[in-house]
Write a protein that holds these residues in place. Structure first.
Motif, PDB file in Angstrom:
ATOM      1  N   SER A1417     -10.631   3.465   0.146  1.00  0.00           N
ATOM      2  CA  SER A1417     -11.824   3.870   0.377  1.00  0.00           C
ATOM      3  C   SER A1417     -11.820   5.119  -0.785  1.00  0.00           C
ATOM      4  O   SER A1417     -12.876   5.566  -1.241  1.00  0.00           O
ATOM      5  CB  SER A1417     -12.220   4.444   1.655  1.00  0.00           C
ATOM      6  OG  SER A1417     -11.315   5.356   2.014  1.00  0.00           O
ATOM      7  N   ASP A1420     -12.301   3.207  -4.537  1.00  0.00           N
ATOM      8  CA  ASP A1420     -13.121   2.073  -4.650  1.00  0.00           C
ATOM      9  C   ASP A1420     -12.620   0.709  -4.459  1.00  0.00           C
ATOM     10  O   ASP A1420     -12.783  -0.127  -5.364  1.00  0.00           O
ATOM     11  CB  ASP A1420     -13.839   2.209  -6.201  1.00  0.00           C
ATOM     12  CG  ASP A1420     -15.021   1.504  -6.353  1.00  0.00           C
ATOM     13  OD1 ASP A1420     -15.653   0.883  -5.220  1.00  0.00           O
ATOM     14  OD2 ASP A1420     -15.348   1.023  -7.314  1.00  0.00           O
ATOM     15  N   ASN A1421     -11.477   0.279  -3.430  1.00  0.00           N
ATOM     16  CA  ASN A1421     -11.206  -0.872  -3.005  1.00  0.00           C
ATOM     17  C   ASN A1421     -10.149  -1.269  -4.330  1.00  0.00           C
ATOM     18  O   ASN A1421      -9.669  -2.569  -4.306  1.00  0.00           O
ATOM     19  CB  ASN A1421     -11.850  -1.871  -2.645  1.00  0.00           C
ATOM     20  CG  ASN A1421     -12.664  -1.454  -1.482  1.00  0.00           C
ATOM     21  OD1 ASN A1421     -11.785  -1.072  -0.482  1.00  0.00           O
ATOM     22  ND2 ASN A1421     -13.750  -2.102  -1.124  1.00  0.00           N
ATOM     23  N   ASP A1424     -11.175  -1.993  -9.706  1.00  0.00           N
ATOM     24  CA  ASP A1424     -11.655  -1.461 -10.946  1.00  0.00           C
ATOM     25  C   ASP A1424     -11.988  -2.698 -12.173  1.00  0.00           C
ATOM     26  O   ASP A1424     -13.020  -2.601 -12.886  1.00  0.00           O
ATOM     27  CB  ASP A1424     -10.599  -0.296 -11.688  1.00  0.00           C
ATOM     28  CG  ASP A1424      -9.243  -0.772 -11.338  1.00  0.00           C
ATOM     29  OD1 ASP A1424      -8.468  -0.718 -12.369  1.00  0.00           O
ATOM     30  OD2 ASP A1424      -8.883  -0.869 -10.182  1.00  0.00           O
TER      31      ASP A1424
END
Length: 1997
Positions: A1417, A1420-1421, A1424
């Motif tokens: 979290s 952004d998991n 990318d």
């Protein structure tokens, strides 16, 4: 009351131009619309309306100004007209034509014509002319078209009318905006036609707004309703409710978790306390702690429930402390604390953390507080995520008073109060037993009884009381009161009042009412105690017909929405605060029932006759199951109108005629129907005539009403309490308008329209005006005999609230800026909740109206309409929102039948017109009906014209054609087991329906189809239909080959209407496609993209309609596509797809997936991946990038979804679908070429990731734009925030010098600390845990700073702006901030040892980053460049199956997408080394299999869910990765819910086959299988390949040895070189020592490193590390790198989806096997506690209270001994010998205690291991605080020893002992005075005097003695070297105490003691006695010898 101004024309204007008029009255201005290009006459023809609350004064003025309007400059005033309203007030209606005057008061030629009307209050002015109730119909009609640029300005806007004001210039025409029912967006091409509404584009609005605001800056412009300008909805229809299913009664999963940490200050001597935790009926107990008043438990309890929210939130949580409970006796209650679950749930994060509950004794309310229990309480519903504060070592000394377990705003000292619930009487009860017996009785003995035996039961705060039973009575009279005693304010929100029927077998509920205490009280400084009534409350429940087994019985218990009126109850409630010092008070809290004083008939309000009228305009969509029998609709209000099972017919009270009443009635009704005989009286007609339904289509039927619409009317009598409903309606109107505005703003933000902030300002303005308006309307509501105290108080508090809300809205409006829109929007949501809360009236008056559909005299389906929504008032704002409007109602099944999918099918759809009001006001009850009808009356006697019609016949009908353009739908519900659906849409309009074609196997169908409905006959006026067409219902179904289609969702739309005389041209036509939200029950189930137009067929027939082009695609058969003007404009896009691999595919039809392939499809085009030949061996694709081109709409919001499907290629060319995924929005994958014109990359910041700007950093000279970052080795990262970010080509050199700042800090620290700076912690003493605990402190510090700074600033800001406000918020805020301040102060200024020490250490220990959540979290998991798409199969579960998304996942597809317009712009340059086969996906690694060493470090788990019956668990770790399965079973930790594991595990894995790591915590069981507590899954592959480099976290500093050793096999310089190479960044150039240059950034840092032997060597690693830690600042390629960290992951259990079962702290390192091998794993094994010995010498006591009376002498003395212990359970308690017979309270002991113990310094806890009970299998480890307890006792020989006093010393911080007994005071122990604190672990040896305390009868502390003691702490080794003896034994014995002789026992030496006693005490008495004896002796001798002497003397012998 209202003032209406009709501005007609302005004539003789000069020149030509755009004109605008402004009309002002009482400071409130309205603007007219702009008339463009008018010459000498401006024909405004507009009406403005000011509702006025106070009557208009004769001297008030009306001002009208006329301007030349200019788009660019400010408006130029032409002239002004002023008029005194004297004549208007007298005559009510004046028409004037007059000239204007200019600026200089000179008269000019221009003249103006205006008409002014004034409506006074209820009949104060003359007689009513026609239409005065609702204003002139004619006016209304004219007004329809003048809808305009309604008020775009601050302060001058029409919407400064109160919300919901159905003014004649409808400002709020956006009734449907929330559902977006057909907005017409205009085009700019054509000038507007005169009869069109002026529809403006947003940009024009902005210009206009800026214009009219006289050049205000754009930051203060506000907009009225956007939709008001773009929708035309008139006021004849009200908004339908789209959500169908009632969610109230449905059960859900809840978990209540309570941690009992400790108790303090328990009242009582020497107790053995147990804490009992009760939730509802479940009880759990802690273990017992012996003889202590401050037990430490730290035990965790979990309660699981599966009930409906209402039941859950009313459950009571009760904590009680019980003294000496054991198997045989239940123990005595010390005190208890209770609150309801709802209170906890409404807290932030649904929890109280580390709060102290105050205990009080319910049996003795005069006794004050009984102690405190510290606990955590949390309530979690399914899907709530709780942020648990980090469970670090809790060392903070507790401020009990500041952390009480009470919600915000409840005072800490709660008082006892009595709650009087007065039950007077009830009416209208239903029959509750069968009439069989009753009929027999009646036949034989003529007895006619009511068949119900009611009594009332009241539940409150876990107690219940009930009234007496009234036998056989439908109208029972009780006059009793039930009295509860509880603390005030109570922590239980609701009181439940239930009428029950007493029965021999079991009592059943007749009806239930909940009293919400928050609604009947106000806790502000001007608030009031709870009060209610006497008022009637209505109860609803199941239908009234009696059956033995009522399937809807739950409804009578108050669960779910009642489907019928059950009864009404007259009750009152009052609260009296008790004065507990009063001796007469009964001190128990038992519930009492006693008689209450009866009240008069009229106190609940004067009975009035109400009239309800309804007309059924359409009944369609009748479920086919009810299609075969005739259908009738019944309307009831209370029991009136209920023909079937109403029973207990309400007696109709004949109104008592007062003289003068009659005239009034006649005046209004023009006929005395009351005087007429009963035959001519208004009978009620409550149901429509039966009618057979006709078929609409295969699912639904309709009733063919055609032009004859049936009506119903009902007369009923209710107490006249309309005022309550009026006030609620005004607030509802304000709230509706606010809600609609906020929806607009959200919509604008969502669709990225420009200037949402202006709309928000408009909304706030409307709100503040609405509030002002409420004040003026509600003010006049004074006197009224039947107003209860609650009415008065509520009115006051509503006035206050709305006034403050108005002010806050104004201040907030000024703060709305572009960047703050979202925050302010959240604040506005709070306004909305407050308004809704205030509008909910707790004292009912008129019951709700029910509409039942009856088939064959059976009740089938119902709808319920609140009566306040139908209520009529002369004042428009007070009128209900559905009064005199056509409302679309969807009937639903009653009770539980309406749950789930059964409840989603519509039972029937009604178009129903309703009106409810006083009979005497009923003149206009037909005014809102669509025009063009004739009334049909029931043929009956006299006075017919006053009778309501039985049906309406419409003479006029219009013929229309409807075109439904069904383009596409997205994100639909998966209805088939394949995880897809075969959707088609069915469109219903009036009584026709059509279907689109069925599209197979998709969740995102693009139908692209136009459905044409011909020959639609609509009744009524053409003009009204244009503004108010009926709604269209669209239902979406899934076609099944077998059986009927499944329902998937429903939405509504309003068509855009074109009349025959309008042209089909912009701006209104053709309509644009819009998204409509599809609902399935309460849940959203996708969106529909469609447009609807309704075209009138004129006299020329269909020839006039726009042509329909036949089917274009011949292959689609006779299907017409959506025509060109409506379908979206398309452009060519290229979609590139990165195919990486497939993961975790489950079996399909029991067969393994072996050769999968991925198909990508978007808008009919697509591409297939290469085939994976052997999924088991390698699940990755060998061709990585493919692309396809497709035509997509220009407007991104209309982009179709992209479908990903995975199929398995089986033998013989068969394909099986494995699973699918729909990407509903492509926006995040759209590539936008960088904008070359942007001045610097700061503005193009979002393009950073993909920007292709070559960096110009050739040489390392400064001139080429370097940014220098200076690093210091020891700086904690916080300081580096001063780094300056510059753009990519800048030339600045920034030097951030942190050293100075650091020095300053150090100086400061030295200044404040009381002791010299501590020496640096020794390297050898530090380990990984030192680092971990230091980091946790930092994290908590950061969280603490975030909280006050983030939130409080915002609130403070608000508060300062509303300084004038005296709302109830104010005080609380202040109190809170003050508390925070105090806390901060105490934290910073606390004594040197306490709080300074940790801070001083901080900079010296290297830290890692502790994430309180998953690493994903934060980053952004790790998506990318590689995204994970979950593949779904199987039906979407509905709530009741409890199936979740998780269970439908059958695998995951890894890959990515890139969508861009082709061709790309010329100037996008590719870098060197561009590989065209990879397209946009340059530089991605290869996806060949790779071997990796995975190292998992598991630190600890917290808050595990208990797995054993004893409320504990025996957890161990299990790890799964691919085929590896590690179970660390032998190392389980016994009976622990917060285990510290401290282990690392190495696993070799090969990506991609084994990439999903599962870490689970199991509970070890001696017998049977081990249970899973919870598990967490980590996708290692995304981490491994991520640019954030999550393989091995980057440490804060680089060192080659010690606790902080570098873990990565690659050194920082190697990592940096590799990163630069991979991302094609110039560098790294290591310059002079201590500098490195990467791209155009220069990093500096230390250039030397120390090895183990302290030798310094030059190194580049430090600077390389500094560059890595700031990698995100590198232009273009930069991104944050994962630091050295510990992440906290929630543990989930598939059996309890969505509810956390605990948390696990861990981290994962990954090392590719082809690289050099990493070192040995870090040692993070839990710290072993250190062994210590504490030696305590008790020297003396003094001033001990004397307890015993001497047997002989009655003298006070005590036999003193001292007891001490260190570890909790007293297993190591040690006693001194007894000092007998101390007469002064002095005792001498010289006695030594020895306490060996194991101590964890980091956690400041003592560790003890022991078996819990004799049956335990193994020892359990406990951690308890290090506290030494000393007690003094009085020894008794034959009875139990008496406890005298005690002190508890926390060894880490206890008061320094006093030097002498004199200086030793009570304050040292109570903590009320700041005393210097010491820690035995630092001081090692302490000697002094300490006070001993106990509580007296009044629960106050008193000093009961003093003890002189010496504490000496040694480590185990030191103790071994230097042994001492226990007590006074060898070695190193203490000398015997020198005790006075009396302390010896008297029977050993009786004389000695007697002598001592007697002489010591009575010596003066003895001496006196001796003297006296001597005197007496002398006297006796004298008397004895006197006679002899006398004789001698006389005889002279």
């Amino acid at each position: 009351m209202a003032l209406l101004v009709h501005l007609k024309t302005v004539s003789e204007l000069r020149g030509r131009g755009d004109r605008i008029a402004k009309v002002t009255f009482r400071g409130q201005s309205f603007y007219s619309r702009v008339l463009e290009n008018c010459e000498d006459v401006a024909d405004f023809d507009e009406t403005f309306r000011w509702p006025v609350a106070s009557t208009i004064d004769r001297n008030e003025m009306l001002e009208i100004q006329v301007f030349n309007y200019s788009k660019v400059f400010s408006n130029k005033l032409i002239g002004t007209f002023c008029m005194v309203l004297q004549k208007v007030v007298e005559e009510n209606h004046v028409e004037v034509t007059d000239t204007l005057i200019d600026d200089n008061n000179a008269i000019i030629k221009t003249s103006l014509c205006v008409e002014v009307r004034y409506q006074g209050t209820d009949g104060t002015v003359g007689s009513w002319d026609d239409g005065d109730f609702l204003g002139d119909e004619a006016l209304q009609e004219e007004e329809k078209d003048s809808q305009e640029t309604d008020g775009l300005l601050p302060g001058s806007r029409p919407s400064s009318r109160p919300p919901g004001e159905k003014s004649f210039r409808r400002a709020g025409r956006s009734v449907f905006s929330a559902m977006k029912l057909g907005k017409n967006r205009s085009h700019k091409e054509e000038p507007q036609r005169p009869d069109e509404p002026a529809v403006l584009e947003m940009e024009d609005l902005d210009h206009l707004a800026i214009r009219l605001a006289d050049g205000l800056d754009p930051d203060s412009v506000s907009l009225a309703s956007v939709t008001a300008l773009t929708t035309n909805v008139s006021n004849k229809r009200s908004k339908p409710d789209i959500k169908m299913e009632p969610s109230a009664g449905r059960p859900m999963d809840y978990q209540v978790s309570i941690t009992v940490i400790e108790a303090r200050q328990l009242v009582g001597l020497n107790m053995d306390p147990v804490v009992c935790v009760e939730v509802g009926d479940d009880k759990k107990y802690t273990s017992m702690k012996e003889s202590t008043n401050c037990p430490y438990y730290n035990e965790y309890f979990v309660f699981d429930f599966h009930v409906s929210p209402d039941v859950m939130f009313d459950k009571i949580i009760k904590l009680s402390v019980i003294h000496s409970k054991n198997l045989l006796r239940s123990g005595t209650l010390v005190g208890s604390f209770k609150m309801d679950v709802g209170t906890v749930y409404s807290q932030p994060e649904h929890q109280f953390h580390h709060k102290w509950a105050i205990l009080s004794d319910p049996d003795d309310i005069s006794s004050g507080l009984k102690g405190y229990v510290k606990c955590d309480v949390a309530v979690v519903g399914k899907g709530d995520n709780i942020k648990t504060p980090h469970k670090a070592n809790e060392t903070d000394e507790d401020d009990i008073e500041g952390n009480l377990l009470l919600p915000e705003g409840v005072p800490p000292e709660r008082q006892w109060a009595r709650f009087y619930v007065k039950i007077y009487r009830a009416e209208g009860l239903p029959r509750m037993n069968t009439s069989l017996m009753a009929n027999v009785k009646k036949a034989f003995i003529g007895e006619n009884k009511d068949l119900v035996d009611p009594y009332v039961q009241v539940f409150f705060a876990g107690q219940k009381g009930k009234t007496s039973v009234q036998k056989s009575s439908y109208e029972p009279l009780w006059n009793e009161q039930v009295i509860f005693t509880d603390l005030f304010p109570p922590l239980c929100k609701r009181m439940k009042v239930q009428i029950r029927d007493s029965d021999k077998v079991n009592d059943v509920a007749i009806g239930t009412h909940f009293i919400d205490l928050r609604k009947i009280s106000n806790d502000g400084d001007k608030g009031f105690l709870p009060t209610l009534g006497p008022a009637w409350v209505n109860m609803y429940g199941s239908t009234r017909n009696y059956t033995l087994l009522d399937e809807h019985q739950d409804l009578n218990e108050g669960l779910g929405e009642g489907v019928s009126f059950r009864a009404r109850l007259l009750l009152g409630l009052a609260v009296e605060i008790l004065d507990t010092s009063n001796p007469e008070l009964t001190s128990s809290t038992e519930v009492q029932v006693e008689q209450a004083t009866p009240i008069s008939e009229s106190c609940a309000g004067k009975m009035e006759e109400f009239f309800l009228f309804g007309a059924f305009l359409e009944a369609s969509m009748i479920d086919r199951r009810n299609g075969d029998k005739p259908i009738t609709f019944e309307v009831t209000i209370g029991n009136y109108g209920n023909e079937v099972d109403g029973l207990a017919r309400p007696q109709r009270p004949r109104p008592r005629k007062e003289p003068g009443d009659e005239e009034e009635v006649d005046l209004i009704q023009n006929s005395s129907d009351d005087e007429a005989s009963d035959g001519g009286d208004l009978a009620s007609v409550s149901s429509t005539p039966p009618m057979r339904p006709q078929v609409t289509d295969r699912n639904y039927f309709h009733l063919p009403y055609l032009e004859r619409k049936p009506c119903i009317y009902i007369k009923s009598w209710w107490p006249d309490q309309r005022r309550r409903l009026y006030n609620a309606n005004i607030m509802d109107h304000i709230a509706d308008k606010l809600e609609e505005g906020l929806n607009d703003v959200q919509e604008m933000i969502k669709t990225e329209k420009s200037y949402p902030e202006r709309r928000l300002r408009g909304v706030l303005e409307e709100l503040s005006c609405g509030c002002c308006h409420f004040l003026s309307l509600a003010e006049k509501d004074q006197g009224h005999s039947s107003r209860t105290r609650l009415d008065r108080e509520r009115l006051k508090s509503c006035l206050r609230e709305l006034e403050s809300m108005g002010q806050q809205a104004r201040t907030l409006r000024a703060q709305v800026k572009r960047h703050t829109v979202r925050d302010k929007l959240r604040l506005c949501q709070n306004f909305l909740q407050r308004l809704r809360f205030l509008a909910d009236e707790p004292q009912h008056s008129i019951p709700d109206v029910f509409i039942w559909m009856m088939s064959n005299n059976k009740r089938v389906a119902y709808a319920r309409v609140p009566s306040k929504d139908l209520l009529f008032s002369i004042v428009e704002e007070e009128t209900g929102k559905d009064c005199a409007k056509v409302k679309t109602l969807f009937l639903k099944l009653p009770g539980k039948r309406g749950f789930g999918s059964a409840g989603w099918t519509v039972q029937a759809k009604l178009e129903l017109y309703m009106w409810l009001g006083l009979s005497k006001q009923r003149k206009d009850f037909l005014c809102g009906l669509p025009c063009g009808f004739e009334e049909v009356k029931a043929a009956q006697g006299l006075g017919l014209h006053t009778f309501p019609p039985v049906s309406l016949v419409y003479a006029k009908k219009q013929v229309f054609q409807l075109r439904a353009h069904m383009y596409q739908a997205r994100s639909l519900f998966a209805a088939d087991s394949s995880g897809l659906s075969d959707p088609f849409a069915r469109v219903f309009f009036i009584n026709q329906s059509q279907c689109t074609e069925v599209l197979n196997e998709t969740l995102c169908p693009t139908w692209d189809q136009m459905l044409v409905f011909d020959n639609l006959e609509l009744y009524g006026e053409a003009q009204e239909l244009r503004d108010d067409p009926p709604i269209i219902v669209i239902e979406i179904y899934d076609q099944d080959t077998m059986g009927k289609a499944d329902f998937m969702g429903r939405t509504f739309a309003k068509p855009l209407v074109k009349m025959a005389d309008e042209e089909y041209c912009p701006p209104r036509f053709p309509p644009q496609l819009e998204y409509y939200q599809i609902y399935r029950g309460n849940a959203t189930a996708g969106d529909l993209l469609a447009a609807f137009e309704l075209l009138q067929i004129g006299p020329a027939g269909k020839a006039d309609l726009p042509p329909i082009h036949g089917p274009v695609d011949m292959d689609r058969g006779p299907i017409m596509p959506v025509p060109v003007g409506i379908r979206p404009v398309l452009s060519k896009y290229r979609v590139e797809v990165l195919f990486w691999g497939l993961r975790d595919l489950k079996r399909v039809n029991l067969a393994q997936v072996d050769r999968p392939r991925v198909d990508i499809e978007c808008a009919g085009k697509g591409v297939q991946s290469s085939l994976i030949h052997n999924y088991k061996k390698n699940p990755n694709f060998n061709t990585l990038v493919k692309w396809f081109e497709v035509d997509l709409p220009e407007n991104e919001l209309l982009h179709p979804p992209l479908n990903i499907r995975v199929v398995d290629c089986r033998a013989f060319g068969r394909y099986t679908l494995v699973g699918s995924h729909a990407v509903s929005s492509l926006r995040r994958f759209i590539y936008r070429p960088p904008d070359r014109s942007a001045p610097s990359w700061n503005t193009a910041v979002r393009l950073l990731r993909r920007c292709h700007v070559p960096c110009n950093g050739g040489s390392s000279s400064h001139s080429t734009g370097e940014v220098v970052v200076n690093m210091e080795p020891e700086v904690p990262i916080k300081k580096l925030e001063t780094m300056v970010k510059l753009d990519a080509t800048s030339d600045a050199v920034v030097k951030v010098d942190v050293a100075e700042e650091e020095k300053e800090k150090k100086k400061k620290k030295k200044g404040t600390a009381e002791e010299p700076d501590e020496e640096e912690p020794d390297e050898s003493m530090l380990d990984w845990w030192s680092k971990y605990f230091a980091s946790i402190d930092t994290m908590k510090e950061q969280l603490r700073q975030q909280e006050p700074s983030g939130i409080d600033l915002e609130e403070k800001d608000e508060m300062d702006n509303t300084e004038g406000l005296k709302g109830p918020m104010k005080g609380k805020e202040k109190a809170r901030t003050a508390k925070e301040e105090k806390k901060k102060k105490t934290q910073s200024s606390g004594s040197g040892q306490g709080s300074e020490a940790p801070e001083k250490k901080k900079p010296k220990i290297d830290e890692l980053k502790v994430y309180p959540k998953e690493l994903e979290s934060e980053f952004d998991n790790f998506e990318d460049w590689l995204h994970t798409f979950n593949l779904l199969r199987g039906k979407t579960g509905d709530d009741e199956d409890g199936s979740t998304e998780e269970e439908r996942i059958v695998g995951r597809f890894k890959g990515s997408l890139c969508v861009y317009k082709v061709p790309l712009p010329e100037d996008v340059s590719w870098e060197a080394g561009y590989d065209p086969t990879y397209g946009m996906f340059q530089g991605i690694p290869s996806n060949d299999p790779i071997n990796v060493l995975v190292r998992v470090y598991v630190v600890r788990a917290t808050d595990l869910h208990p797995a054993d019956i004893n409320g504990k668990a025996d957890p161990y770790i299990a790890i799964r990765l691919g085929k590896t399965d590690i179970r660390d079973k032998e190392n389980y930790i016994s009976k622990q819910l917060n285990p510290v594991f401290g282990k690392s595990f190495d696993i070799e894995a090969s990506f991609p086959m084994e990439s999903m790591l599962t870490v689970a915590v199991y509970d070890w069981d001696l017998v049977g299988t081990d249970d899973l507590i919870g598990e967490t899954k980590i996708d290692l592959e995304n981490r491994f390949y991520s640019k954030h480099r999550a393989t091995c976290g980057i440490a804060q500093t680089y060192s080659t040895h010690g606790y902080n050793i570098w873990r990565d096999p690659m050194k920082p310089s190697q990592i940096l070189t590799r990163l630069c190479k991979d991302s094609k960044v110039d560098g790294p150039h290591f310059g002079p020592p201590g500098r490195v240059k990467v791209a155009n950034r220069v990093f500096t840092g230390p250039s030397e490193i120390e090895d183990e032997n302290g030798q310094k060597k030059p190194t580049e690693e430090h600077v390389a590390l500094s560059a890595l830690r700031h990698w995100e600042d590198i232009p273009r390629a930069g991104c944050r790198l994962v630091p050295e960290h510990v992440e906290t992951r929630p543990l989930l259990n598939p059996d309890k989806p969505g509810i956390e079962q605990g948390r696990l702290e861990l981290w994962v390192d990954m090392f590719p096997m082809d690289m050099p091998a990493p070192g040995t794993p870090l040692d993070i094994s839990p710290r072993k506690p250190k062994k210590y010995e504490l030696r305590v010498i008790i020297w003396n006591t003094d001033e001990v209270v004397l307890e015993d009376d001497d047997f002989f002498t009655g003298e006070k003395s005590s036999d003193i001994f001292v007891r001490g212990w260190l570890k909790g359970q007293q297993e190591d308690k040690q006693d001194t010998d007894v000092h007998y017979h101390s007469l002064t309270g002095e005792g001498n002991f010289n006695w030594r205690y020895l306490f060996p113990f194991d101590y964890l310094a980091a956690e400041e806890k003592i560790v003890i291991s022991k078996k819990e009970s004799m049956f335990s299998w193994d020892e359990t480890e406990y951690k308890i605080p290090a506290r030494l307890t000393l007690q003094i006792w009085d020894a008794d020989h034959f009875s139990a020893d008496d406890f005298l006093g005690a002190i508890e010393l926390d060894l880490n911080r206890f008061p320094r002992g006093a030097k002498t007994a004199k200086q030793c005071t009570m304050d040292m122990a109570t903590g009320e005075v700041d005393v210097p604190l010491v820690s035995i672990f630092k001081q090692k040896r302490v000697k002094g005097w300490w006070p001993l305390l106990a509580r007296n009868e009044n629960d106050e502390f008193e000093l009961t003695g003093k003890v002189e003691a010496e504490l000496h702490l040694l480590t185990a080794e030191e103790a071994e070297k230097n042994p001492v003896g226990l007590a006074r034994n060898e070695p190193d014995p203490l000398e015997k105490p020198n005790r006075p002789d009396t302390s010896f026992i008297w029977f050993l030496n009786p004389l000695k003691s007697a002598r001592y006693f007697l002489w010591h005490t009575y010596r003066w008495l003895l001496l006196k006695l001796l003297l006296l004896l001597l005197l007496l002796l002398l006297l006796a001798l004298f008397l004895y010898s006197v006679p002899g002497y006398l004789v001698k003397k006389i005889l002279r012998a």
